[in-house]
Design an enzyme around this catalytic site. Sequence first.
Site, PDB file in Angstrom:
ATOM      1  N   TYR A   1       0.850  -1.187   0.000  1.00  0.00           N
ATOM      2  CA  TYR A   1       0.000   0.000   0.000  1.00  0.00           C
ATOM      3  C   TYR A   1       0.883   1.233   0.000  1.00  0.00           C
ATOM      4  O   TYR A   1       1.840   1.326   0.789  1.00  0.00           O
ATOM      5  CB  TYR A   1      -0.893   0.007   1.247  1.00  0.00           C
ATOM      6  CG  TYR A   1      -1.832   1.189   1.314  1.00  0.00           C
ATOM      7  CD1 TYR A   1      -2.817   1.377   0.351  1.00  0.00           C
ATOM      8  CD2 TYR A   1      -1.739   2.126   2.335  1.00  0.00           C
ATOM      9  CE1 TYR A   1      -3.689   2.466   0.400  1.00  0.00           C
ATOM     10  CE2 TYR A   1      -2.602   3.220   2.406  1.00  0.00           C
ATOM     11  CZ  TYR A   1      -3.571   3.381   1.432  1.00  0.00           C
ATOM     12  OH  TYR A   1      -4.427   4.453   1.497  1.00  0.00           O
TER      13      TYR A   1
ATOM     14  N   ASP B   1       9.397   2.931   0.128  1.00  0.00           N
ATOM     15  CA  ASP B   1       8.328   3.556   0.907  1.00  0.00           C
ATOM     16  C   ASP B   1       8.487   3.143   2.370  1.00  0.00           C
ATOM     17  O   ASP B   1       8.251   1.994   2.743  1.00  0.00           O
ATOM     18  CB  ASP B   1       6.973   3.107   0.343  1.00  0.00           C
ATOM     19  CG  ASP B   1       5.799   3.784   1.044  1.00  0.00           C
ATOM     20  OD1 ASP B   1       6.016   4.474   2.057  1.00  0.00           O
ATOM     21  OD2 ASP B   1       4.661   3.607   0.565  1.00  0.00           O
TER      22      ASP B   1
ATOM     23  N   LYS C   1       3.759   9.137   9.051  1.00  0.00           N
ATOM     24  CA  LYS C   1       3.401   8.593  10.359  1.00  0.00           C
ATOM     25  C   LYS C   1       4.316   9.088  11.493  1.00  0.00           C
ATOM     26  O   LYS C   1       4.091  10.151  12.042  1.00  0.00           O
ATOM     27  CB  LYS C   1       3.366   7.066  10.275  1.00  0.00           C
ATOM     28  CG  LYS C   1       2.279   6.589   9.270  1.00  0.00           C
ATOM     29  CD  LYS C   1       2.082   5.105   9.282  1.00  0.00           C
ATOM     30  CE  LYS C   1       1.155   4.626   8.175  1.00  0.00           C
ATOM     31  NZ  LYS C   1      -0.242   4.569   8.503  1.00  0.00           N
TER      32      LYS C   1
HETATM   33  N1  PLP Z   1       2.700   4.144   2.307  1.00  0.00           N
HETATM   34  C1  PLP Z   1       2.573   3.207   3.256  1.00  0.00           C
HETATM   35  C2  PLP Z   1       3.571   2.095   3.328  1.00  0.00           C
HETATM   36  C3  PLP Z   1       1.514   3.260   4.166  1.00  0.00           C
HETATM   37  O1  PLP Z   1       1.385   2.302   5.106  1.00  0.00           O
HETATM   38  C4  PLP Z   1       0.595   4.329   4.073  1.00  0.00           C
HETATM   39  C5  PLP Z   1      -0.546   4.418   5.019  1.00  0.00           C
HETATM   40  O2  PLP Z   1      -0.860   3.518   5.756  1.00  0.00           O
HETATM   41  C6  PLP Z   1       0.766   5.277   3.067  1.00  0.00           C
HETATM   42  C7  PLP Z   1       1.842   5.168   2.206  1.00  0.00           C
HETATM   43  C8  PLP Z   1      -0.200   6.416   2.923  1.00  0.00           C
HETATM   44  O3  PLP Z   1      -0.067   7.307   3.964  1.00  0.00           O
HETATM   45  P1  PLP Z   1      -1.281   8.290   4.349  1.00  0.00           P
HETATM   46  O4  PLP Z   1      -2.358   7.439   4.929  1.00  0.00           O
HETATM   47  O5  PLP Z   1      -0.663   9.249   5.319  1.00  0.00           O
HETATM   48  O6  PLP Z   1      -1.705   8.959   3.082  1.00  0.00           O
END
Ligand code: PLP
Length: 468
Positions: A155, A250, A304
């Site tokens: 994700y 990521d 986060k």
């Molecule tokens: N990338 C990863 C690995 C994530 O776990 C998340 C959210 O859980 C995101 C991107 C997206 O972040 P946001 O919810 O702050 O848009």
Amino acid sequence: MTNTLNPAAGGAPVADNAVLAEKAARVIPGGVNSPVRAFGSVGGTPRFLTGGRGAIVTDVEGNEYVDLIGAWGPALLGHAVPEVVDAVQRAAARGFGFGASVPEEAELAEAIIERVLEAERVRLVSTGTEATMTAIRIARGHTGRPLIIKFAGHYHGHSDGLLAAAGSGLATFGLPGSAGVTEATAAQTLVLDYNDLPALEEAFARHEGQIAAVITESAAANMGVLPPEPGFTEGLLRLAHANGALVITDEVLTGFRAGPGGYWGLEREAVQGGAAGAGAGADAGAGAGADAGGLRPDLFTFGKVIGGGLPIAAVAGRAELMNLLAPLGPVYQGGTLSGNPLAVTAGLTTLRAADAAAYERLTFAADTLAGEVSGALAEAGVAHRVQRAGTLMSVLFGDFDDAPRTYDDVLGQNVAQHRAFFHAMLDGGVHLPPSPFETWFVSAAHDEAILSRIAEALPSAARAAARA
Ligand code: PLP
């Protein structure tokens, strides 16, 4: 219309989760502002929380729970950490944001660079979704190529091009992707199996000169926790770079949570063949070794933890790439709320407080919890796997002969057992993620007393799972 939460505004206070859920569902789609908060896969009534302190959250009915959601990642040190609250209150008293730079923005960027030296420049945004979206735009701007590779079950937020086979939120609701994404956009994302280097090699051969970047969670944590197999990250970096593509790692979820330098901090030395000499002792994994070996991701995304619970995320990477961003370069990105002083202060104070002792507490909490969950489920005869990546953990329900490597491997989980376990834990005072595809988030505030509260709830929850 009466105000149900504010008696001063004329209504009686409502202290009932079910009533609040009905009220929310009348005005908010599904009653939630992010799908994973709904109890879609477990059923029942979501809890409406009034506050949290350390590892404990409290709902409107006055029930206390040990929290294992951790705000879905940001609450590394626990909730309402006094020094973070103090710093944010002081920042708030100075003003909520000015649309001009504040000194703390560069300090937060420096704090990130100290932990991941490959991140030579940092641009602050407000959400992880924006961070990955911007990283992809930079990759396309740099390479002039259209295609992106992502892995099934990873994700990266909810931008159009990244929603295919995107893990927990979609998996919880059994959705392959999202309506509203055009075929043209979807066609620019190739979705491959995680941990499958031959498939990656084939994709590069088939789409020669077309792939701008491979985006990967540094350790997958949105389909349960699935770390990359040994050799996968190295192979991915080698293949991408040999084919002129960038690698976007990521770390929105794993960053400064899986370990002090994120998951890349834990993997760097192995990936670079031991030549990197990552730092020793309590700081191992943070910062050191960036220049050795040359094998490194090109761009990183964080979120986060770096906002300590307020909205901040970041895209970071090699200066040459990051300087493509406006106002220096032709890749546009901006944001009214970017670098908001309250959020920057919360993140900076959190990162400064996340010292070696905090990571020791996190490791202790994750190790202890992993052992206790596994013990209770085994005792009750429930087939399961506890998955780990640094201080991250998750529990998969079902028979797994081998360690799962791909999204397909985890999709067949025993959802009924998870549901029964989840509700028994909730009844026992433990607030778990309401999906079997989510990470369990411990914090540095999950001390022995808190862990023993979880341990007390485990045996009957494990028996409930066994009966399901
Ligand atoms: N990338 C990863 C690995 C994530 O776990 C998340 C959210 O859980 C995101 C991107 C997206 O972040 P946001 O919810 O702050 O848009």
